[in-house]
Design a protein around this motif. Structure first.
Motif, mmCIF file in Angstrom:
data_model
loop_
_atom_site.group_PDB
_atom_site.id
_atom_site.type_symbol
_atom_site.label_atom_id
_atom_site.label_comp_id
_atom_site.label_asym_id
_atom_site.label_seq_id
_atom_site.Cartn_x
_atom_site.Cartn_y
_atom_site.Cartn_z
ATOM 1 N N UNK A 58 0.788 -1.277 -0.029
ATOM 2 C CA UNK A 58 -0.013 0.050 0.027
ATOM 3 C C UNK A 58 0.845 1.225 0.036
ATOM 4 N N UNK A 59 1.998 1.187 0.630
ATOM 5 C CA UNK A 59 2.907 2.353 0.733
ATOM 6 C C UNK A 59 3.346 2.732 -0.627
ATOM 7 N N UNK A 60 3.420 1.896 -1.681
ATOM 8 C CA UNK A 60 3.943 2.091 -2.912
ATOM 9 C C UNK A 60 3.006 2.097 -3.994
ATOM 10 N N UNK A 61 1.740 1.583 -3.746
ATOM 11 C CA UNK A 61 0.819 1.408 -4.737
ATOM 12 C C UNK A 61 -0.404 2.036 -4.395
ATOM 13 N N UNK A 62 -0.567 2.319 -3.364
ATOM 14 C CA UNK A 62 -1.872 3.064 -3.031
ATOM 15 C C UNK A 62 -3.162 2.418 -3.024
ATOM 16 N N UNK A 144 7.106 -5.304 -3.996
ATOM 17 C CA UNK A 144 7.364 -4.008 -4.801
ATOM 18 C C UNK A 144 7.049 -4.167 -6.247
ATOM 19 N N UNK A 195 -4.141 12.256 -1.393
ATOM 20 C CA UNK A 195 -2.812 12.634 -1.438
ATOM 21 C C UNK A 195 -2.763 13.534 -2.592
ATOM 22 N N UNK A 198 -3.737 17.471 -1.730
ATOM 23 C CA UNK A 198 -2.897 18.358 -0.656
ATOM 24 C C UNK A 198 -2.242 19.782 -1.059
ATOM 25 N N UNK B 63 -0.312 9.622 0.397
ATOM 26 C CA UNK B 63 0.470 10.575 0.212
ATOM 27 C C UNK B 63 2.045 9.921 0.073
ATOM 28 N N UNK B 66 7.150 7.000 -5.587
ATOM 29 C CA UNK B 66 8.337 6.461 -5.472
ATOM 30 C C UNK B 66 9.011 6.354 -6.817
ATOM 31 N N UNK B 134 14.124 0.479 -5.280
ATOM 32 C CA UNK B 134 12.990 1.232 -4.989
ATOM 33 C C UNK B 134 12.952 2.237 -4.222
ATOM 34 N N UNK B 136 11.316 5.261 -2.151
ATOM 35 C CA UNK B 136 9.971 5.641 -2.068
ATOM 36 C C UNK B 136 9.820 6.549 -0.897
ATOM 37 N N UNK B 138 6.808 8.359 2.003
ATOM 38 C CA UNK B 138 5.531 8.086 2.327
ATOM 39 C C UNK B 138 5.445 8.866 3.489
ATOM 40 N N UNK B 191 1.566 6.930 -5.754
ATOM 41 C CA UNK B 191 1.223 5.629 -5.285
ATOM 42 C C UNK B 191 -0.351 5.591 -5.988
#
Lengths: 351, 351
Positions: A58-62, A144, A195, A198, B63, B66, B134, B136, B138, B191
């Motif tokens: 989720x942190x990479x691909x939302x 990833x 995101x 903002x 938010x 990457x 990678x 990234x 976040x 993301x």
């Protein structure tokens, strides 16, 4: 459902003095993992840390979506939810668009009620305050690679909601940046939608506004949403709101306000709203008010709308204004003060 | 920069037999936190878990952005990066659009080189394989309020990259779903762009395709990107690719292929590509090839393009095809086999 109780509550009287939204979390949270193609047993446990690596999908691909709800405390200490089925339905619409597995109804609704019952002492009893509820689903696979995750986590968090906005907002009409496109994820409560908002919101703030009114990406000539709220415009005695589409969130507060307004005998039209017609209505005096609505804020009137280099100052809010009247009616249903003609209130039973 | 070495490497010969992309992580990772308005000292430490609560901002609001890069091993064991400055510049463009603080150059580039140097044994020596990198960023604030976070984490992970795609792809032209709009975040490696793509891609897969060719959201009549790749179309002896815009990623591989093609005497035009002109060119025999490019895949020719209910079967790839020739030239520069006329290769020095 398994319940692991906290040893000692973190609740103190100070909690109810909290001024910030979304940062004071209650004792427990609900956690349910999706793995091996199914949702596992939900667990209610102490709010706190969970181990992840920074390779969490989720942190990479939302691949994440959420809901916003509230629990309200009535005068006799009863705790109510507001139309929770609507949020249940919507989180699964969001999840589908984001290629995530649907949450079963019993995990979402029964889990929610059990969690709120357990932490009912955290629901503020002061009118205007509530316990904000945040169901969220995010992808957890440790990979990833740019494809959908195979594992997910559904979590319900709750935190103190002070009165959200207390003054009329100045909003700026987007004439360059956009929030959503046809065929996109604008109608979903997708993490990435927020995101992306903002930076344009920050630019509007630098110009002295509080929020952005999002317009259609193609022409920037129609109102779509205001910040994270749905938008209503009152011209004479007609309330206008943008129709639901794949660009616009199907807001629970939006839907409730439409029904409530109609019950008050107000005329509501769901149709595209041109920026130019609002501008003209303000010039000729037929524009009465403009407001945004959503779970966090309930309803908030606007005092000014910026468009390109112009600023329309809106009429003062008076006792005749519909926004504050509708907000009050909504709140009185939510807090169990007024009758509930639509059957929106759901009592959280004591177990 | 602080370095905490792993006690015992996890590297075994099996690692280089890895068939999956992005799931076999090297010994170390770089972690740098942003808090109190500044980036703190970067730390290289053992890859592994970090404690977060499920209230971590990025899980709710996407938010996050990457980069994708690779480290290549040459015949004498030298390890090379490929145009890392480009990725440094782009992550800060993405970060700006997502209202995140820019990473200082020394943290990004010096940190990257130190990390790759430390884990150089993880860089596969087999031609066609590499160590995927990678970077990234976040948002990490423990808050569920829909505004930008005040704290962030920058992490560099590395993992084994096997040969990514090995056969020509069948791709489907998007005629309903969209990836990006004017004024949106399509040009950023945000993301949320990826999370939003999985569902439409899944639908294409159900129809027997491998990827989606994204088109403009307004009319679906122009090619924009293919899956997570930039797209090239060769008609007769002219290579076409969609121009960079706020909807289209400024791909490092895209830019490199343009320069490489021009050096080969090939004509390259950066202009909007109509779906209909590609269809007609295929009908009249002037369409020679269509391919996608990106860091993970380098370059991958397509074998078929689906559009509505039609499928265009594309010409067979032969020794005359430009795609495989360009891919070989790129790879030979990347692995230190051929000369590097553009100065793209960056040697990772042994410290």
């Amino acid at each position: 459902m398994r319940i692991e109780n906290i040893e000692k509550t973190r609740l103190t009287a100070d909690v109810f003095e909290e001024k910030n939204f979304g940062s004071s979390f209650s004792d427990h949270m609900l956690v349910c993992e999706f793995k091996e193609n199914e949702w596992q047993e939900p667990v209610i446990k102490p709010y706190g840390q969970i181990n992840f690596t920074p390779a969490m999908h989720a942190l990479h691909y939302g691949q994440a979506c959420f809901e916003g709800m509230k629990a309200f405390k009535g005068e006799n200490g009863d705790v109510f939810l507001f139309r929770p089925e609507k949020n249940f339905e919507r989180i699964n619409k969001s999840a589908e668009r984001l290629a995530m597995p649907a949450i079963p109804k019993e995990i979402f609704l029964d889990g929610l009620k059990a969690l709120i019952d357990l932490d009912r002492a955290w629901v503020p009893s002061k009118y205007g305050m509530s316990l904000y509820i945040r169901p969220v689903i995010f992808s957890t696979e440790e990979i990833i690679s740019a494809r959908g995750s195979n594992s997910f986590m559904f979590v319900i968090l709750t935190s103190i909601a002070p009165d959200y906005y207390n003054k009329p907002l100045r909003v700026k009409v987007a004439d360059h940046y956009s929030r959503a496109a046809n065929g996109g994820v604008g109608y979903a409560k997708a993490a990435g939608n927020y995101g992306a908002s903002f930076y344009p919101t920050g630019l509007a703030k630098e110009e002295g506004f509080d929020q952005v009114i999002w317009t259609d990406a193609a022409t920037h000539s129609y109102f779509e949403e205001a910040g994270t709220m749905n938008i209503f415009v009152r011209i004479e005695d007609k309330l206008l709101t943008a129709p639901i589409s794949d660009r616009i969130l199907n807001g629970v507060t939006r839907d409730s306000l439409i029904l409530l307004a109609e019950k008050n005998g107000m005329t509501v039209e769901q149709r595209p709203i041109e920026v130019s017609e609002v501008y003209e209505a303000n010039q000729n005096g037929s524009l009465k008010e403009v407001f945004g609505c959503g779970t966090a804020v309930v309803l908030n009137n606007f005092s000014a709308i910026g468009y390109t280099d112009k600023v329309m100052e809106l009429p003062e809010i008076t006792e005749e204004s519909w926004g504050p009247q509708l907000k009050k009616q909504m709140n009185e249903i939510q807090y169990g003060i007024a009758d509930d003609p639509f059957g929106w209130r759901v009592l959280v039973e004591r177990k």
